[in-house]
Design an enzyme around this catalytic site. Structure first.
Site, PDB file in Angstrom:
ATOM      1  N   GLU A  16       0.822  -1.206   0.000  1.00  0.00           N
ATOM      2  CA  GLU A  16       0.000   0.000   0.000  1.00  0.00           C
ATOM      3  C   GLU A  16       0.862   1.264   0.000  1.00  0.00           C
ATOM      4  OE1 GLU A  16      -0.260  -2.573   2.000  1.00  0.00           O
ATOM      5  OE2 GLU A  16      -2.342  -3.200   2.224  1.00  0.00           O
ATOM      6  N   LYS A  18       3.962   1.622  -1.006  1.00  0.00           N
ATOM      7  CA  LYS A  18       4.651   1.758  -2.292  1.00  0.00           C
ATOM      8  C   LYS A  18       3.743   2.488  -3.288  1.00  0.00           C
ATOM      9  CE  LYS A  18       5.913  -0.880  -6.347  1.00  0.00           C
ATOM     10  NZ  LYS A  18       7.328  -0.601  -6.564  1.00  0.00           N
ATOM     11  N   GLY A 446      23.926  -7.135 -22.083  1.00  0.00           N
ATOM     12  CA  GLY A 446      22.924  -8.191 -22.215  1.00  0.00           C
ATOM     13  C   GLY A 446      21.536  -7.695 -22.550  1.00  0.00           C
ATOM     14  N   ASP A 613      26.673 -13.710 -15.588  1.00  0.00           N
ATOM     15  CA  ASP A 613      26.652 -12.481 -14.779  1.00  0.00           C
ATOM     16  C   ASP A 613      26.813 -12.789 -13.296  1.00  0.00           C
ATOM     17  OD1 ASP A 613      26.175 -10.670 -16.885  1.00  0.00           O
ATOM     18  OD2 ASP A 613      24.029 -11.112 -16.855  1.00  0.00           O
ATOM     19  N   GLU A 619      28.698  -8.341  -2.965  1.00  0.00           N
ATOM     20  CA  GLU A 619      27.816  -8.078  -1.830  1.00  0.00           C
ATOM     21  C   GLU A 619      27.657  -9.296  -0.930  1.00  0.00           C
ATOM     22  OE1 GLU A 619      24.355  -6.983  -4.186  1.00  0.00           O
ATOM     23  OE2 GLU A 619      23.270  -8.612  -3.224  1.00  0.00           O
ATOM     24  N   HIS A 655      30.123 -10.507 -15.801  1.00  0.00           N
ATOM     25  CA  HIS A 655      29.853  -9.089 -15.624  1.00  0.00           C
ATOM     26  C   HIS A 655      29.560  -8.814 -14.156  1.00  0.00           C
ATOM     27  CE1 HIS A 655      28.049  -5.160 -15.803  1.00  0.00           C
ATOM     28  NE2 HIS A 655      26.970  -5.647 -15.227  1.00  0.00           N
ATOM     29  N   GLU A 679      31.471  -2.123 -13.984  1.00  0.00           N
ATOM     30  CA  GLU A 679      31.016  -0.738 -13.926  1.00  0.00           C
ATOM     31  C   GLU A 679      32.207   0.149 -13.612  1.00  0.00           C
ATOM     32  OE1 GLU A 679      27.657   0.458 -11.252  1.00  0.00           O
ATOM     33  OE2 GLU A 679      29.212   1.835 -10.614  1.00  0.00           O
ATOM     34  N   HIS A 708      22.735   4.318 -16.038  1.00  0.00           N
ATOM     35  CA  HIS A 708      21.675   4.756 -15.125  1.00  0.00           C
ATOM     36  C   HIS A 708      21.171   6.139 -15.489  1.00  0.00           C
ATOM     37  CE1 HIS A 708      23.999   1.742 -12.901  1.00  0.00           C
ATOM     38  NE2 HIS A 708      22.804   1.325 -12.562  1.00  0.00           N
ATOM     39  N   CYS A 740      26.463  -1.472 -17.743  1.00  0.00           N
ATOM     40  CA  CYS A 740      25.542  -2.511 -17.293  1.00  0.00           C
ATOM     41  C   CYS A 740      24.493  -2.703 -18.390  1.00  0.00           C
ATOM     42  CB  CYS A 740      24.906  -2.071 -15.965  1.00  0.00           C
ATOM     43  SG  CYS A 740      23.994  -3.397 -15.134  1.00  0.00           S
TER      44      CYS A 740
HETATM   45  N1  GLN Z   1      22.802  -9.255 -18.224  1.00  0.00           N
HETATM   46  C1  GLN Z   1      22.113  -8.425 -17.308  1.00  0.00           C
HETATM   47  C2  GLN Z   1      21.505  -7.236 -18.045  1.00  0.00           C
HETATM   48  O1  GLN Z   1      22.084  -6.776 -18.957  1.00  0.00           O
HETATM   49  C3  GLN Z   1      23.019  -7.926 -16.203  1.00  0.00           C
HETATM   50  C4  GLN Z   1      22.277  -7.143 -15.161  1.00  0.00           C
HETATM   51  C5  GLN Z   1      23.113  -6.744 -13.961  1.00  0.00           C
HETATM   52  O2  GLN Z   1      24.310  -6.705 -13.998  1.00  0.00           O
HETATM   53  N2  GLN Z   1      22.495  -6.432 -12.866  1.00  0.00           N
HETATM   54  O3  GLN Z   1      20.456  -6.747 -17.697  1.00  0.00           O
HETATM   55 ZN    ZN Z   2      25.502  -4.733 -14.149  1.00  0.00          ZN
END
Ligand code: GLN
Ligand code: ZN
Length: 772
Positions: A16, A18, A446, A613, A619, A655, A679, A708, A740
């Site tokens: 809700e 969100k 990708g 990937d 993390e 990646h 990145e 981004h 990315c």
């Molecule tokens: N192959 C994925 C894409 O291009 C990689 C996404 C990611 O690194 N989070 O969307």
């Molecule tokens: Zn990425």
């Protein structure tokens, strides 16, 4: 023995909050409505906890965006660039959202504050910004208001405050010449005034979250802890201070906690570190109470009452029943709201449902445990206990958990299964012959833009509104378009575009054995963003190929190499709720084997380049450094298992999208991917520093522009970045690619940006002296 809770999910069981937030941001709903939704969520949560017989119910655990940002606003840590927004006309809530999301309106154009991961969870907080000699003042009275609001409903809550030291440590210095911890002397008085106000309103117990007490901290920080908690107690001898720790055990700081700090209740995370209990029971002074974090706040499995009761009794026997509390291990923010909502979910098998427990059910577990310990003769308690045992046994003995063949495969893994046939340089030669790529080869990560139309088709297919044939044809035409555009742009290694995937983990989870999916199992990731992690309940294996037909089709359309595109085992593990009845490393190896099978099938289908990937590799690093090596060993091994089944001529890419590489670069190299794309552009290639001292042996594609942002990078910028990269990495190891995947961008931006990128590659190639 009291029950208490550290925090309840605030996004709402049907998201809700969100919805209200996003409507408010897009101007579709009023301020008043948003405030009302917030109020409803709080009231609902309080009532629910009251009904579940929770003795100490938290307040100020609600947030419109993030609890760390709430603290920043509370203590007036508002960076200068937002000060112009502090006016009568702009509601404080808009100032708050501006800090979280940036603000572009009229003459204002301010960027958002930085966001980062909350310890090792998938929750992200807004990083406080600190300046030398910064002053603080009580700016927002949220803590006090929410205490008062709950009081109106007849509840005396336990206000939750992010402890002052953890708050400072979670932030960042925005200028040099000081350490943020020095600001404690300016900050503490604000905490004192908040506590004074809630105490005056009737608060008796205050929760101060100090997760850093479970981590490695310096002796200077320890000294500050000592001073701060002495002062607080001296100011408020009658207030009960509960210090909560979570995500690790307190053993390393136990001396500090038990000898030097003055407080009343210590909360420990017994799910993450059950072994700490004995030593805590022994060392914690008798006058202090102990809160046992015994119900898992980070996972979705039903609590094992029998085991928990044993643990609780152990504590009760040493410290007395009146000095023990029971609680979730950490805030329930990290679990979905309510399992009851899944009752209609036919995709989730009912036997699995019996094994699960979400936030609401976890509260029930706490009070059941309390009753069982206090009144073992109680009839209802006995019934609850026997039902719980039946569920736990049903899971333990279930045939669907363990696939003997998978187990055998994992146990038989050898070093050979984790190694490519030849060394990188030998592979590189063979791959060169087959792929015939130019210098500075160009590729993408990708995904290509996920248009509304694509999403619509996917959900129509999911809801069975369109046939498989119609769906396949649609996706094929999307792939066709994407391939054609890449050819026209002049890219060297193409991708199929990932139009068939809504999420890089869910797509694979849905096709693997051992995974289950909820309908409402949402968990807040940041702000209004939620994720719905799959549940890994059993041995993981592949039923059949998962991506081969799409990749094969894409490859049939072009003579250029098309990359097969897979999600790696560590990322699949990291972004799921993982079974807790075997080590994570083991589950990860199972996933790795499933991916390995897919890799081999792609190779057999004629795919020459395969990308696995692993954006979540970093993390997964444990919070305590001395556990890093152990994690990296099995995580990197899992990647190697997934990628090593192929011939030398097959080129493996990986990646990752993060830039803090320096401390694990040698492990990254040990993944032995032929090409790694990372990145890089936001930090202007700064992360390449990691490569300065370390001779990275394989090929690497440092992302040359930030996906981004809608901004189109200029060719000369990209050329500049690659020239900079050449200062660290020999040119014949360099690839050129975005940061990315491109799924969040639109086609226009995507084409223009990639055009710039391809021209940059051509210019760089032209600059290479030709050998005649
Ligand atoms: N192959 C994925 C894409 O291009 C990689 C996404 C990611 O690194 N989070 O969307
Ligand atoms: Zn990425």
């Amino acid at each position: 023995m009291l029950t208490h809770n550290l925090g309840y999910p605030r996004i709402g069981s049907k998201r809700e909050l969100k919805k209200a937030l996003e409507e408010y941001w897009s101007g579709k709903t009023t301020y008043k409505n948003l405030i009302q939704v917030g109020k409803n969520v709080r009231q609902h949560n309080w009532q629910l906890q009251k009904n579940a017989n929770i003795d100490l119910i938290p307040s100020n655990d609600f947030s419109f965006y993030d609890q760390v940002l709430d603290m920043s606003l509370t203590v007036g840590a508002i960076p200068k660039r937002y000060q112009a927004l502090i006016t009568e006309e702009i509601p404080v809530l808009d100032l708050y959202f501006a800090m979280a999301r940036g603000y572009q309106k009229g003459i204002f154009d301010v960027t958002a504050m930085e966001m980062t991961k909350w310890f090792d969870t998938n929750y992200h907080y807004i990083v406080p910004e600190f300046y030398k000699d910064q002053e603080f003042k009580l700016f927002s009275t949220k803590v006090i208001d929410e205490f008062y609001e709950a009081k109106q409903y007849g509840l005396i809550t336990k206000p939750v405050l992010l402890g002052p030291i953890s708050y400072l440590l979670l932030g960042k210095e925005k200028e040099s010449g000081f350490h943020r911890i020095e600001l404690i002397k300016n900050l503490l008085p604000v905490y004192i005034s908040i506590i004074k106000k809630v105490a005056a309103l009737g608060a008796v117990c205050i929760q101060l979250d100090e997760p850093f007490l479970a981590l490695d901290i310096s002796s200077e920080i320890k000294q500050v802890y000592k001073e701060v908690y002495n002062e607080l107690k001296a100011c408020f001898p009658d207030v009960k201070f509960m210090i909560t720790t979570y995500f690790e055990g307190v053993t390393t700081n136990l001396e500090l906690i038990s000898q030097d700090l003055k407080f009343d209740i210590l909360h420990i995370d017994l799910v993450r570190d059950p072994k700490q209990l004995d030593i805590v029971l022994e060392k914690l002074p008798k006058e202090m109470q102990l809160s046992l974090g015994i119900v898992d706040g980070r996972n979705i499995w039903k609590n094992d009452y029998k085991a928990s009761i044993e643990t609780i009794l152990k504590a009760v026997n040493v410290r007395g029943v009146e000095n023990v509390l029971v609680a979730p291990s950490c805030s329930l923010l990290h679990t979905p709201c309510d399992l009851d909502l899944e009752m209609q979910n036919e995709d989730l098998p009912s036997n699995i449902k019996q094994w699960l427990s979400f936030a609401k059910q976890k509260l029930g577990e706490l009070s059941a445990l309390r009753v069982s310990v206090l009144y073992p003769e109680d009839e209802n308690a006995a019934i609850a206990l026997s039902y719980n045992s039946a569920c736990i046994d049903s899971r333990r003995n279930s045939k669907i958990l363990h696939d003997e063949q998978v187990r055998k495969r994992v146990s038989k893994l050898t070093i050979k299964d984790k190694s490519r046939k030849s060394e990188f340089l030998a592979r590189k030669t063979k791959q060169k012959e087959i792929l015939r790529l130019p210098d500075f080869p160009t590729t993408t990560i990708g995904s290509f833009p996920q248009t509304k139309d694509i999403r619509k088709k996917r959900s129509e297919f999911k809801r069975k509104e369109i046939s498989k044939i119609e769906y396949d044809n649609y996706m094929r035409s999307e792939i066709g378009k994407t391939i054609q555009i890449q050819e026209e742009l002049g890219l060297d290694v193409l991708v199929h575009g990932e139009a068939e995937r809504n999420d890089m983990v869910e797509y694979f989870g849905e096709q693997l054995k051992g995974f289950a999916f909820t309908k409402f199992g949402w968990v807040q990731s940041y702000g209004s963003r939620c994720v719905k992690p799959p549940i890994i309940y059993g041995s993981v294996s592949r039923k059949k190929e998962m991506t081969v037909s799409w990749s094969k089709f894409a490859q049939s359309l072009t003579p250029l190499p098309v990359k097969g595109m897979l999600t790696g085992p560590v990322t699949i593990l990291q972004w799921s709720f993982v079974r807790n009845d075997q080590p994570r490393s083991e589950t990860c190896a199972e996933i790795a084997l499933a991916i390995r099978d897919e890799v081999k099938d792609l190779e057999s289908a004629g795919i020459k380049v395969i990308q696995i990937d692993e954006p979540a590799m970093r993390e997964g690093l444990p919070l305590l450094k001395d556990q890093w090596n152990q994690y990296l060993k099995w995580a990197i091994d899992a990647f190697r298992i997934s990628s090593s089944g192929v011939e030398d001529y097959t080129q493996i890419h990986t990646h990752m999208c993060y830039s803090e590489f320096n401390d694990i670069i040698d492990h990254i190299a040990h993944m032995d991917a032929d090409v790694i794309t990372i990145e890089c552009s936001r930090s202007q290639m700064e992360l390449l520093d990691a490569f300065a001292g370390f001779k990275y042996p394989n090929d690497i594609g440092p992302g040359v522009y930030d996906i981004h942002s809608p901004r189109i990078p200029k060719t000369e910028e990209i050329v500049g970045l690659i020239q900079k990269a050449q200062g660290y990495i020999p040119k014949d190891q360099l690839w050129i690619n975005p940061d990315c995947g491109l799924k969040t961008r639109n086609w226009k931006e995507t084409k223009e940006a990639l055009k710039s990128m391809v021209i940059a590659a051509k210019e760089l190639r032209a600059a290479i002296p030709q050998v005649v």
